[in-house]
Enzyme design. Structure first.
Site, PDB file in Angstrom:
ATOM      1  N   CYS A   2       0.855  -1.163   0.000  1.00 15.74           N
ATOM      2  CA  CYS A   2       0.000   0.000   0.000  1.00 15.74           C
ATOM      3  C   CYS A   2       0.895   1.219   0.000  1.00 15.74           C
ATOM      4  CB  CYS A   2      -0.842   0.028   1.269  1.00 15.74           C
ATOM      5  SG  CYS A   2      -1.505  -1.571   1.711  1.00 15.74           S
ATOM      6  N   ARG A  27       0.377   2.141  -5.977  1.00 17.82           N
ATOM      7  CA  ARG A  27       0.769   1.073  -5.057  1.00 17.82           C
ATOM      8  C   ARG A  27      -0.429   0.291  -4.526  1.00 17.82           C
ATOM      9  NH1 ARG A  27       6.201   1.998  -2.967  1.00 17.82           N
ATOM     10  NH2 ARG A  27       5.800   0.282  -1.577  1.00 17.82           N
ATOM     11  N   TRP A  73      -4.180  -1.805  -0.883  1.00 13.05           N
ATOM     12  CA  TRP A  73      -4.385  -2.964  -1.753  1.00 13.05           C
ATOM     13  C   TRP A  73      -4.655  -4.121  -0.811  1.00 13.05           C
ATOM     14  CZ3 TRP A  73      -1.848  -7.701  -2.785  1.00 13.05           C
ATOM     15  CH2 TRP A  73      -2.175  -8.301  -3.998  1.00 13.05           C
ATOM     16  N   ASN A  99       1.564  -0.717   6.139  1.00  7.11           N
ATOM     17  CA  ASN A  99       1.861  -1.450   4.922  1.00  7.11           C
ATOM     18  C   ASN A  99       2.577  -2.713   5.358  1.00  7.11           C
ATOM     19  OD1 ASN A  99       2.581  -2.220   2.395  1.00  7.11           O
ATOM     20  ND2 ASN A  99       3.942  -0.489   1.977  1.00  7.11           N
ATOM     21  N   GLY A 100       2.120  -3.892   4.916  1.00  9.38           N
ATOM     22  CA  GLY A 100       2.771  -5.140   5.325  1.00  9.38           C
ATOM     23  C   GLY A 100       1.750  -6.103   5.894  1.00  9.38           C
ATOM     24  N   GLU A 479       5.604 -13.109 -21.830  1.00 15.03           N
ATOM     25  CA  GLU A 479       5.355 -11.732 -21.408  1.00 15.03           C
ATOM     26  C   GLU A 479       4.166 -11.134 -22.174  1.00 15.03           C
ATOM     27  OE1 GLU A 479       6.022  -9.881 -19.036  1.00 15.03           O
ATOM     28  OE2 GLU A 479       5.839  -7.817 -19.697  1.00 15.03           O
ATOM     29  N   LYS A 483       0.850  -9.549 -20.411  1.00 15.47           N
ATOM     30  CA  LYS A 483       0.348  -8.185 -20.665  1.00 15.47           C
ATOM     31  C   LYS A 483      -1.132  -8.227 -20.998  1.00 15.47           C
ATOM     32  CE  LYS A 483       2.758  -6.299 -19.424  1.00 15.47           C
ATOM     33  NZ  LYS A 483       3.978  -6.382 -18.726  1.00 15.47           N
ATOM     34  N   GLU A 486      -3.297  -9.128 -17.922  1.00 16.72           N
ATOM     35  CA  GLU A 486      -3.242  -8.101 -16.881  1.00 16.72           C
ATOM     36  C   GLU A 486      -4.162  -6.916 -17.167  1.00 16.72           C
ATOM     37  OE1 GLU A 486       1.009  -7.402 -14.733  1.00 16.72           O
ATOM     38  OE2 GLU A 486       0.971  -7.051 -16.873  1.00 16.72           O
ATOM     39  N   HIS A 502       0.386 -31.012 -27.249  1.00 15.63           N
ATOM     40  CA  HIS A 502       0.335 -31.854 -26.060  1.00 15.63           C
ATOM     41  C   HIS A 502      -0.759 -31.395 -25.100  1.00 15.63           C
ATOM     42  CE1 HIS A 502       3.879 -34.013 -27.293  1.00 15.63           C
ATOM     43  NE2 HIS A 502       4.538 -32.880 -27.456  1.00 15.63           N
ATOM     44  N   LYS A 599       1.278  -2.078  -8.396  1.00 11.74           N
ATOM     45  CA  LYS A 599       2.585  -1.933  -9.026  1.00 11.74           C
ATOM     46  C   LYS A 599       3.659  -2.641  -8.244  1.00 11.74           C
ATOM     47  CE  LYS A 599       5.380  -0.141 -12.033  1.00 11.74           C
ATOM     48  NZ  LYS A 599       5.339  -0.874 -13.318  1.00 11.74           N
TER      49      LYS A 599
HETATM   50  C1  G6P Z   1       3.662  -6.767  -9.696  1.00 11.30           C
HETATM   51  C2  G6P Z   1       3.430  -5.881 -10.894  1.00 11.30           C
HETATM   52  C3  G6P Z   1       4.152  -6.460 -12.109  1.00 11.30           C
HETATM   53  C4  G6P Z   1       5.615  -6.688 -11.789  1.00 11.30           C
HETATM   54  C5  G6P Z   1       5.825  -7.534 -10.532  1.00 11.30           C
HETATM   55  C6  G6P Z   1       7.266  -7.540 -10.072  1.00 11.30           C
HETATM   56  O1  G6P Z   1       3.008  -7.984  -9.867  1.00 11.30           O
HETATM   57  O2  G6P Z   1       2.048  -5.761 -11.172  1.00 11.30           O
HETATM   58  O3  G6P Z   1       4.028  -5.562 -13.207  1.00 11.30           O
HETATM   59  O4  G6P Z   1       6.231  -7.317 -12.867  1.00 11.30           O
HETATM   60  O5  G6P Z   1       5.051  -7.015  -9.469  1.00 11.30           O
HETATM   61  O6  G6P Z   1       7.614  -6.246  -9.656  1.00 11.30           O
HETATM   62  P1  G6P Z   1       9.093  -5.696  -9.558  1.00 11.30           P
HETATM   63  O7  G6P Z   1       8.956  -4.318  -9.040  1.00 11.30           O
HETATM   64  O8  G6P Z   1       9.826  -6.599  -8.599  1.00 11.30           O
HETATM   65  O9  G6P Z   1       9.707  -5.762 -10.913  1.00 11.30           O
END
Ligand code: G6P
Length: 604
Positions: A2, A27, A73, A99-100, A479, A483, A486, A502, A599
């Site tokens: 958060c 965050r 969050w 936060n935590g 990746e 994307k 997400e 398979h 994030k």
């Molecule tokens: C979250 C974000 C992702 C990111 C991941 C790792 O899940 O939504 O976009 O790739 O964390 O984050 P970092 O800051 O360690 O790259």
């Protein structure tokens, strides 16, 4: 996971808290709140929903010069008004933002706090009651005593209406930094929140606390030993937090990639010896000769970038390399070897699992190199050595420019290691030239945006999609699928192309498109075979390639410029970002703040 903000000084606190919460919203954005100490005591305003809604519904009379705020969050308890922070004690005099995760929260509820009536399901409310229950008179002493009873991770800020001249803060595992202003102090989980006020910050360490007054602050450990902290300049740029005419940050950040890559390369390419210079890696040529393995760790897109990086390193250095998610690694009691280089990848440098993996490796005597975007972040500081991406802040939750910059940094690292091992000067020079051409080539891919947007619109009606690739193409596919799911919420899965038959082929039909990542390499014919398999089941096919060759019967294609085969995945990945972006736009999604995600995941 958060955002935390706190202010004490001479200004009106509420507007400062609100502005900072807007900056911190990436965050966590399922609920938000503030608590201030006004003339009539503690006032709390909090609710489920976005920060904008919090501001719109704020009561007029929140005037105060001390306050704390939070954007959440959810981990413990759904995103509801009651579960939003700040949380207060039963008498309504102490407010806490956190936060935590407090791991022994349920136990504390059952034992020490058995008589307390709780108003939320959060672990944070436990902290508020626990602090209130301490006999110590000074707030900092009560907080310290409470924290000694707590197991888990926290970054907290606490105020008490009976002691309105202070904010007490503490850190264990979740970032907390103090912003030093003139006649005012701030506390935040992230330097971004402070940029309007100051760039002079003090980072707290784990098990460290601070008391902030308007004119002074002091720091000490959980064992009450005073600590000496020197302010440093926070590495944040003001312009990074402006959309510069783009509809959202993701679009801006996709388009920043040519510049971001240029910055990742700046001053690091050595044409004379056809190698790279990486100031912070702390590996002598002798160390490199002694390396027998490279292990890359990360989460989410950082893990996928790590997979691509490990592949690149192995192919250029012939040192066995692989990648693993940090969370799996830290819990499987890994063997740590002295001749292995562990590389921790993290955009934020605050991802809890990645940090925990770094700490576990270091505890066992392993050598860690951080590949991090955020200067001064915890992973960067704890790794001991590392390479920064220099991509500038990434605000959109989904990572784009930092994914690409990570791949470029891995290419630089592979070049450095390779040129000490078996990579010859001609191959080195070939890669140096290719790296220097990348920013221009990325700009060429971006110029194709409109055509990619049309393909994305067509794809956006699907409920599910496959992404496939082989070897260099597979990590790009992983990746790409990440994307799409997400930000558009279209279900997407990536497979090595040969695995299609398979299992996944059972689902291929006219309603499920497959994106085939097909570099023009030695596996081209195999990829064409995969496309035939899909066609035979009436599956729509979108091909992303650098080949000019004709591919019969496909529904769409994106052709990117050709670079050296080792770097081709970097260019092939860019259209997949635009594909996901425009599919999400077509579906009217909240691009920068996809549901349920955040994030920076600073909890387990
Ligand atoms: C979250 C974000 C992702 C990111 C991941 C790792 O899940 O939504 O976009 O790739 O964390 O984050 P970092 O800051 O360690 O790259």
């Amino acid at each position: 996971m958060c955002g935390i903000i706190g202010y004490i000084g001479g200004e009106d606190a509420a507007p400062i808290l609100f502005e900072a919460l807007q900056r911190l919203e990436y965050r966590g954005y399922d609920s938000a709140g503030v608590a201030v100490l006004g003339r009539s005591g503690l006032k709390v305003h909090k609710r489920a929903g976005r920060v904008d809604e919090l501001i719109e519904t704020a009561p007029k009379r929140l005037r105060a010069t001390v306050g704390i705020g939070h954007t959440r969050w959810a981990t413990h308890g759904e995103p509801t008004d009651a579960n939003a922070h700040p949380h207060v004690d039963a008498a309504g005099v102490i407010a806490v933002v956190h936060n935590g995760i407090i791991e022994n929260a349920s136990e504390l509820r059952r034992t020490l706090l058995a008589d307390v009536e709780f108003t939320s399901e959060t672990d944070t409310e436990v902290l508020a009651h626990l602090i209130a229950a301490q006999p110590e008179a000074e707030l900092e002493e009560a907080v310290r005593a409470a924290l000694l009873l707590v197991e888990g991770t926290y970054g907290i800020a606490v105020i008490d209406q009976r002691q309105p001249d202070r904010i007490v803060v503490a850190r264990n595992g979740s970032p907390v930094l103090i912003g030093i202003g003139k006649g005012e102090h701030l506390v935040a989980s992230d330097a971004v929140a402070l940029i309007r006020h100051t760039d002079q910050v003090v980072y707290l360490d784990d098990r460290e606390m601070a008391v902030l007054g308007a004119g002074a602050f002091r720091t000490f450990t959980l064992d009450a030993e005073a600590t000496e902290k020197r302010p440093v300049t926070a590495p944040v740029s003001k312009t990074a937090y402006d959309k510069a005419g783009h509809a959202d940050y993701m679009h801006k950040e996709i388009h920043e990639q040519p510049v971001a890559v240029e910055r990742a390369l700046r001053g690091r390419v050595d044409r004379r010896f056809a190698t790279s210079h990486l100031g912070g890696i702390d590996l002598s040529p002798q160390d490199v000769l002694a390396l027998r393995r490279i292990k890359v760790l990360g989460c989410g897109s950082a893990f996928y970038a790590g997979l691509a990086g490990a592949h690149l390193i192995e192919s250029l250095t012939r040192i066995p390399a692989d990648a693993e998610t940090a969370s799996e690694f830290r819990y499987r009691n890994p063997v740590i070897e002295r001749d292995t280089l562990y590389v921790a990848v993290s955009q934020s440098g605050e991802t809890f699992d990645t940090l925990a993996a770094v700490q576990e490796i270091k505890r066992k005597g392993g050598r860690v190199l951080g590949v991090v975007n955020t200067p001064g972040s915890t992973v960067a500081r704890e790794s001991g050595s590392g390479v920064y991406l220099h991509a500038g802040p990434e605000v959109s939750v989904t990572s784009t420019k930092t994914f690409t910059s990570t791949a470029v940094v891995f290419a630089l690292l592979a070049l450095y290691l390779g040129r000490i091992r078996d990579l010859g000067p001609a191959d080195g020079a070939r890669l140096v030239r290719a790296l220097e051409a990348l920013p221009g080539q990325i700009a060429e891919v971006l110029a194709d945006e409109e055509a990619i947007a049309d393909t994305a619109k067509a794809m956006s009606v699907a409920s599910s999609a496959f992404y496939v690739g082989r070897v260099r193409g597979f990590h790009v596919a992983l990746e790409g699928a990440q994307k799409l799911k997400e930000i558009s919420y279209i279900h997407a899965e990536a497979y090595p192309a040969a695995e299609l038959k398979h299992g996944p082929l059972a689902l291929v039909s006219k309603d499920i498109p497959t994106v085939v990542v097909a570099p023009d390499d030695e596996l081209w014919d195999k990829n064409m075979g995969t496309i035939s398999e899909i066609h035979a089941r009436s599956g729509p096919v979108v091909v992303v390639t650098n080949s000019p060759k004709r591919i019969p019967g496909i529904d769409a294609r994106v052709t990117v410029p050709t670079t050296e085969p080792e770097l081709q995945p970097i260019l092939l990945g860019i259209p997949l970002q635009l594909l996901a972006y425009h599919a999400a736009v077509a579906l009217g999604r909240d691009i920068d703040k996809p549901r349920n995600l955040a994030k920076s995941v600073t909890v387990e």
